[in-house]
Design a protein around this motif. Structure first.
Motif, PDB file in Angstrom:
ATOM      1  N   SER A 248       0.843  -1.195   0.000  1.00 22.47           N
ATOM      2  CA  SER A 248       0.000   0.000   0.000  1.00 22.47           C
ATOM      3  C   SER A 248       0.881   1.249   0.000  1.00 22.47           C
ATOM      4  CB  SER A 248      -0.963  -0.013   1.182  1.00 22.47           C
ATOM      5  OG  SER A 248      -0.261  -0.207   2.385  1.00 22.47           O
ATOM      6  N   ARG A 249       2.070   1.138   0.590  1.00 20.39           N
ATOM      7  CA  ARG A 249       3.021   2.245   0.481  1.00 20.39           C
ATOM      8  C   ARG A 249       3.815   2.141  -0.818  1.00 20.39           C
ATOM      9  NH1 ARG A 249       6.223   0.820   4.689  1.00 20.39           N
ATOM     10  NH2 ARG A 249       4.781  -0.808   5.334  1.00 20.39           N
ATOM     11  N   GLY A 253       0.975   4.988  -1.035  1.00 20.12           N
ATOM     12  CA  GLY A 253       0.282   5.444   0.174  1.00 20.12           C
ATOM     13  C   GLY A 253       1.202   6.243   1.087  1.00 20.12           C
ATOM     14  N   HIS A 254       0.610   7.144   1.854  1.00 18.20           N
ATOM     15  CA  HIS A 254       1.381   8.004   2.749  1.00 18.20           C
ATOM     16  C   HIS A 254       0.937   7.839   4.200  1.00 18.20           C
ATOM     17  CE1 HIS A 254       2.063  10.878  -0.872  1.00 18.20           C
ATOM     18  NE2 HIS A 254       2.955   9.914  -0.852  1.00 18.20           N
ATOM     19  N   GLU A 276       8.019   6.826   2.964  1.00 18.21           N
ATOM     20  CA  GLU A 276       7.211   5.637   3.277  1.00 18.21           C
ATOM     21  C   GLU A 276       7.828   4.348   2.728  1.00 18.21           C
ATOM     22  OE1 GLU A 276       5.852   8.496   2.477  1.00 18.21           O
ATOM     23  OE2 GLU A 276       4.311   8.905   3.996  1.00 18.21           O
ATOM     24  N   LEU A 307      -2.758   5.782   7.566  1.00 19.77           N
ATOM     25  CA  LEU A 307      -2.212   5.402   6.266  1.00 19.77           C
ATOM     26  C   LEU A 307      -3.232   5.872   5.226  1.00 19.77           C
ATOM     27  CD1 LEU A 307      -0.323   3.832   4.344  1.00 19.77           C
ATOM     28  CD2 LEU A 307      -1.622   1.776   4.890  1.00 19.77           C
ATOM     29  N   ASP A 308      -2.803   6.815   4.414  1.00 20.03           N
ATOM     30  CA  ASP A 308      -3.746   7.441   3.492  1.00 20.03           C
ATOM     31  C   ASP A 308      -3.520   6.935   2.062  1.00 20.03           C
ATOM     32  OD1 ASP A 308      -5.557   9.009   2.250  1.00 20.03           O
ATOM     33  OD2 ASP A 308      -4.776  10.924   2.986  1.00 20.03           O
ATOM     34  N   LEU A 309      -4.543   6.320   1.501  1.00 15.06           N
ATOM     35  CA  LEU A 309      -4.453   5.819   0.120  1.00 15.06           C
ATOM     36  C   LEU A 309      -5.380   6.581  -0.817  1.00 15.06           C
ATOM     37  CD1 LEU A 309      -4.686   1.946   0.776  1.00 15.06           C
ATOM     38  CD2 LEU A 309      -2.646   3.368   0.744  1.00 15.06           C
ATOM     39  N   ARG A 310      -6.083   7.568  -0.260  1.00 16.98           N
ATOM     40  CA  ARG A 310      -7.173   8.172  -1.038  1.00 16.98           C
ATOM     41  C   ARG A 310      -6.707   8.743  -2.367  1.00 16.98           C
ATOM     42  NH1 ARG A 310      -9.638  11.822   3.669  1.00 16.98           N
ATOM     43  NH2 ARG A 310      -7.405  12.054   3.988  1.00 16.98           N
ATOM     44  N   ILE A 317      -6.735   1.353  -6.415  1.00 22.75           N
ATOM     45  CA  ILE A 317      -6.891   0.576  -5.178  1.00 22.75           C
ATOM     46  C   ILE A 317      -7.535  -0.775  -5.500  1.00 22.75           C
ATOM     47  CG2 ILE A 317      -8.132   0.479  -2.975  1.00 22.75           C
ATOM     48  CD1 ILE A 317      -7.653   3.494  -2.710  1.00 22.75           C
ATOM     49  N   PRO A 336     -10.806   2.636   2.366  1.00 22.58           N
ATOM     50  CA  PRO A 336      -9.617   3.436   2.064  1.00 22.58           C
ATOM     51  C   PRO A 336      -9.768   4.346   0.851  1.00 22.58           C
ATOM     52  CG  PRO A 336      -9.198   1.081   1.736  1.00 22.58           C
ATOM     53  CD  PRO A 336     -10.547   1.199   2.348  1.00 22.58           C
ATOM     54  N   PRO A 340      -8.668   7.573   5.521  1.00 22.17           N
ATOM     55  CA  PRO A 340      -7.380   6.943   5.833  1.00 22.17           C
ATOM     56  C   PRO A 340      -7.569   5.745   6.770  1.00 22.17           C
ATOM     57  CG  PRO A 340      -7.595   9.053   6.963  1.00 22.17           C
ATOM     58  CD  PRO A 340      -8.822   8.891   6.129  1.00 22.17           C
TER      59      PRO A 340
END
Lengths: 570, 248, 136, 115
Positions: A248-249, A253-254, A276, A307-310, A317, A336, A340
């Motif tokens: 995811s990172r 992702g952040h 990340e 953990l932000d994937l937006r 995603i 997600p 987050p």
């Protein structure tokens, strides 16, 4: 007593075990392998691995770079000869798995796709969406069904190595279904039982990961190596500890603190511009530091960060991280795509394990180990994400082939001696099943886990570790007084839990004791009282030997070939 | 966190030995359940602190190992993702339907394992490519044609929901058919002809009665009913010799 | 393998509530019965065709019979399940043809939905227009 | 019977499709709309129906529309009977149901042919 005889006895049917089994029957047309596993092989914990498996793939990459990344990630505790071997055989193994049907994610032109991963300087992580371990395990298991010479004993719990004259010649295994002990004899034994995350309270690891293979070998005098190095994965779900993959990172992702900062960028945690995509030990420490600084969120299961994937968008995603979305929605009610994900560091992997060489051979003749149960070591003080699935394949195959060679050169063990040992195990099982005592399994297990978390967590110091060592010693004493309630033989899971707890107590003690005497910080072993690495004293593997009085600890130099240890900065 | 509330569970108990022999019984337990408890958490609480004689299987508790499938209030479900707060109380937990019961919540899976193996779930090729020549090329579209059917975690919920299994226990069933179909659809595979005898055979797809229940309960959205019925279509066309069998 | 049938087992249990008392199964049972009722519809049509072949008197007699309260009740009994059947059949049915047959690419679910329900609407309109005499 | 499973299934599928697509509207017109006089008096509808169906194309539509659902129902009922707990009677029940569907088809051909 039921006695089963095969050429090779395999304990554990996960990624490494199945790879070893297939290697053994493919390399020799007559060899039979008996796979003793406490659960159906496709349930093994390999199934939970998400992100991917590393091997050099693209033209922007080369073996030396993969080796260097791995060594640097290991804080230079990995053996360089093993790492060289590993990176060299990795691409072939992943291709082999492709030939066996693993549904690797693809580029538009049909070639296997790769993604970025923590601590890897280029994209080299092969993946099957974010269910890589699941797909690898099922591909291996399904392929293994092709071979009638792989004979499975599903839901058999190995309780003891059977040893004749210093050489291992089989295992005693409790048939969970019937409650009977079977003597499973062979000329070589391969341990592939995985790690021991369950010695900690918050772990990504499945319930079955109780260090069985480590304890089996340890109690027969085989040393465990580098046990003090326990990896925290930076992004687990609070409460359950469910893994939110590093992919995811890798996919962009952040991480954010409660002030809305990307703290890996705004504060100096040593990961530099990797942010990340820094290695796991560093990220876990960074998150813990954020928590200490009061910059984390508070939840019902303690502190966490976001953990932000937006910004990746729904399409990406769903294509690359569908399982992350499913897990977050199911288990914390967070989608997600719109919110987050709450995450915190959680115990993930044991770098240490049964001491093996690069063929998977342990110091005990006939005994081999591969996968998380083993320490070859390519992971040193900190494993890089996506190296472990590949390790299962590379060293699973090596162990399988080496075991065949060994088994071909030696005679069977003395059946009388071995069966006598199994008979004794049978007696021990009967006694344990009927044991009366004042202590409860669940209570001791919970106290052990709490003590490991408080003493051997992300940050350690002499006081906390010594307290854990003392607590574990006391718990081992109390274990002698456990009582069991389930007297029936058929599918008695209480007796299995009792034996798992015994295994975990041994492993936990090995972890705590080796940690308490390594007076430096290296990789995942971070001491607040000794914050720096000390190559002059500790460019060494720890080796812990079992003795009735308690663990005995020794050291062995790390094998260096072409790389000089340097300061680990990204 | 709010105080756990006491939830009543009725759990199926059976043992071939001792007091629980016979037809089994429902035993009631009262479990303090925090708001985010899943049924598996409650079972583990019972095992750890109320009644250690309870036997059940579980491992990953994240919905991917496939071992904790049980009947929860009459519906096959993974207990690790059945939230207590979403269920009607008392919560009735039983062993998976349509499987012989070994003990308590543990069912016999041997026949299922045999069924899986019977569809030859591995890549079959006339000529294998040497690993040193690299991977078989497979475009994302080719991957998509079978990917969904490779998601099966062998949890057996579909067998517990399938009305055919009640009366025809030899039916190879949704998961095994979906797996066979998955390999048939894989562009790298040439084993369709070898699988035909099983998939379209006496215990194969033709036993399916279109209930679609398998797909209703599948926790991974594999949609085994789609696989079963696509296999029917392909098999029927092959039976009519309108379509060739790959690898024949 | 090693442990197959090694201890006595309890015979497999039928799902709780099979086959009418559980919502999911009830729905399926309705579908199964609806698919039997299709034939009842066919039979009525067969009688209609028979009347049609015997002349306008017989046809008028048939219409009078179907126009009676009992006849209309019969039509409800046929039509309601038939419509339920049609929707479920076409909805679930989109799953099946999504497979690559020979050289043809596999059609997608969206396309099949449009095709299935387009066909239902198109055929129904055609039948209504032709039989109502709007289109001669 | 078992050897012909693909055939039964194909007939089942075809019957289901016809039953879903054609039957609702056709049945509605013939068994509800016409009797209630919504689309003209019996003489008008008689003539209209004859015009539409008393020709080879119309006859084919009728045979397909009427006979295939018999096969559909027969096959599904066969499975339904198994599900009600009679798997061992499958041979008998199946043969009977398919025979009925066969008779239904023959009768349909005969009746439609007389148009």
């Amino acid at each position: 007593m039921k006695v089963i005889r095969h050429d090779i006895v395999l304990v554990g049917g996960g990624g490494a075990g199945l790879r070893a089994a297939i290697a053994a029957v493919e390399v020799s047309p007559e060899t039979t392998v008996c796979c003793v596993s406490k659960l159906y092989p496709m349930r093994s914990h390999t199934v939970s691995a998400e992100g991917g498996a590393a091997a050099v793939a693209g033209s922007d990459d080369n073996l030396d770079l993969h080796a260097y990344d791995t060594l640097k990630g290991s804080d230079f505790l990995a053996d360089q000869d093993a790492v060289e071997q590993f990176v060299q055989e990795a691409p072939g193994e992943l291709t082999q798995l492709e030939h066996w049907g693993c549904p690797w994610s693809r580029e538009p032109d049909g070639r296997v796709a790769v993604r970025a991963f923590g601590g890897m300087s280029v994209k080299r992580t092969w993946f099957a969406a974010d269910k890589t371990g699941f797909h690898m395990l099922h591909a291996l298991f399904q392929t293994s069904m092709k071979y009638d010479r792989i004979v499975r004993l599903d839901e058999f719990f190995a309780t003891k190595l059977l040893v004749d004259n210093g050489r291992v010649c089989g295992v005693a295994a409790l048939d969970i279904r019937t409650g009977e002990v079977t003597a499973v004899l062979g000329r070589a034994v391969i341990l592939c039982t995985g790690g021991a995350g369950q010695v900690f309270p918050f772990t990504t690891n499945a319930a079955v990961k109780t260090g069985d293979g480590m304890a089996l070998a340890y109690r027969e005098g085989v040393p465990l190596k580098d046990m003090e190095f326990v990896q925290y994965h930076p992004t687990g779900l609070p409460g359950t500890g469910i893994l939110i993959t590093e992919a995811s990172r890798g996919e962009g992702g952040h991480l954010y603190n409660n002030e809305g900062e990307r703290f890996l960028v705004t504060h100096d945690y040593g990961v530099g511009n990797k942010a990340e995509l820094g290695p796991r030990d560093m990220l876990s420490r960074a998150i813990m530091r954020e928590m200490e600084a009061g910059r984390a969120f508070d939840g019902s299961y303690g502190k966490y960060v976001h953990l932000d994937l937006r910004h990746l968008g729904e399409k990406k995603i769903d294509e690359k991280l569908p399982f992350v979305r499913e897990l977050a929605r199911n288990f914390v009610g967070v989608d997600p795509v719109h919110e987050p994900i709450p995450v915190r560091p959680v115990v993930h992997y044991m770098m240490g394990g049964v001491d093996t060489d690069i063929t998977g051979a342990t110091p005990m003749p006939g005994l081999y180990a591969a996968g998380e149960v083993a320490a070859v070591s390519i992971n040193g003080a900190n494993r890089l994400g996506s190296n472990s699935l590949t390790e299962c394949l590379v060293f699973g195959r090596r162990a399988g082939e080496a075991a065949v060679r060994f088994a071909g050169d030696c005679a069977d063990g003395d059946e009388r001696v071995l069966v006598d040992q199994a008979e004794a195990e049978h007696g021990r099982m009967d006694a344990l099943r009927n044991k009366v005592g004042g202590e409860q399994i669940a209570v001791i297990r919970r106290e052990m886990q709490a003590s490991m978390e408080s003493g051997c967590g992300v940050f350690r110091d002499q006081g906390s570790m010594d307290a854990t060592v003392a607590a574990l010693r006391q718990l081992k004493g109390r274990y002698a007084d456990i009582g069991l309630s389930d007297r029936s033989k058929v599918f008695n899971t209480e007796i299995v839990q009792a034996m798992e707890l015994r295994n975990m107590l041994d492993v936990a003690e090995a972890v705590a004791q080796t940690a308490a005497v390594r007076t430096e910080s290296r990789g995942a072993h971070t001491r607040t009282d000794y914050p720096t690495r000390d190559d002059s004293q500790f460019l060494k593997h720890s080796l812990v030997n079992f003795s009735p009085q308690g663990p005995e600890i020794g050291y062995r130099d790390v094998t260096l070939t072409r790389w000089t240890p340097e300061e680990r900065k990204y | 966190m709010s105080e756990p509330r006491i939830v009543k569970f009725e759990v199926f108990r059976y043992s071939p030995e001792g007091a629980e022999t016979g037809e089994g019984k429902w035993q009631t337990y009262e479990v303090p359940c925090p708001d985010d408890y899943v049924v598996l958490d409650a079972l583990n609480h019972i095992k750890d602190y109320i009644d250690p004689t309870l036997s059940h299987r579980w491992s990953c508790r994240m919905g991917v190992c496939g071992s904790c499938g049980m009947m929860v209030n009459g519906t096959p479900n993974l207990t690790c993702k059945s939230f207590v707060r979403d269920l009607e109380h008392p919560i009735r937990v039983g062993p998976l339907a349509n499987f012989p019961v070994v003990r308590d919540l543990v069912v016999e899976l041997e026949s299922f394992m045999d069924k899986l193996k019977s569809v030859k779930p591995w890549i079959i090729r006339k000529v294998e490519k040497d690993v040193k020549y690299g991977e078989y090329l497979q475009t994302p579209d080719e991957l998509d044609s079978y990917r969904q059917f490779s998601m099966c975690i062998n949890c057996c919920l579909c067998y517990a929901a399938c009305p055919v299994m009640i009366n025809e226990p030899d039916f190879i069933g949704p998961a095994a058919i979906a797996l066979g179909f998955r390999y048939n659809q894989d562009s790298r595979d040439e084993g369709e002809a070898e699988r035909y005898a099983v998939l379209a055979g006496e215990h194969g797809v033709w036993n399916c009665s279109y209930a679609n229940e398998c797909s209703e309960v599948c926790p991974k959205h594999v949609d085994p009913a789609a696989a079963v019925n696509r296999e029917k279509l392909v098999s029927a066309l092959q039976w009519l010799h309108i379509l060739p069998k790959k690898g024949a | 393998m090693g442990s197959a049938s090694s201890t006595p087992t309890l015979a497999s249990r039928v799902p709780d509530g099979w086959w009418m008392s559980h919502k999911r199964y009830r729905y399926y049972m309705l579908f199964a019965m609806a698919s039997g009722i299709l034939s009842l519809g066919s039979l009525v049509l067969l009688v209609a065709v028979s009347a049609l072949s015997k002349g306008s008197q017989a046809w008028a007699g048939f219409l009078a019979m179907l126009g009676s309260p009992a006849g209309l009740l019969l039509s409800v009994v046929v039509l309601v399940p038939t419509c339920f059947f049609a929707v479920r059949w076409l909805r679930v049915g989109v799953k099946i043809p999504q497979v690559k047959l020979g050289p043809m690419p596999a059609p997608g679910a969206g396309m099949l939905y449009v095709a299935h329900f387009g066909l239902l609407i198109g055929v129904s309109l055609l039948v209504i227009l032709l039989l109502s005499g709007v289109v001669a | 019977m078992k050897r012909l499973e693909p055939l039964w299934w194909l007939l089942f599928g075809a019957g289901g499709f016809v039953g879903a697509v054609l039957l609702p509207a056709l049945y509605f017109m013939v068994a509800v709309g016409f009797p209630l006089g919504w689309f003209g008096d019996p003489v008008e509808t008689f003539l209209r129906m004859r015009t539409l169906f008393a020709n080879p194309v119309g006859q084919l539509v009728l045979v397909v529309g009427i006979a295939l659902p018999f096969w559909h129902s027969a096959h599904h009922l066969r499975h339904f009977v198994i599900e009600l707990g009679f798997p061992h009677s499958d041979r008998l029940v199946g043969s009977l149901l398919y025979a009925l569907a066969g008779v239904g088809t023959l009768v349909t051909v005969g009746v439609v042919g007389a148009l």
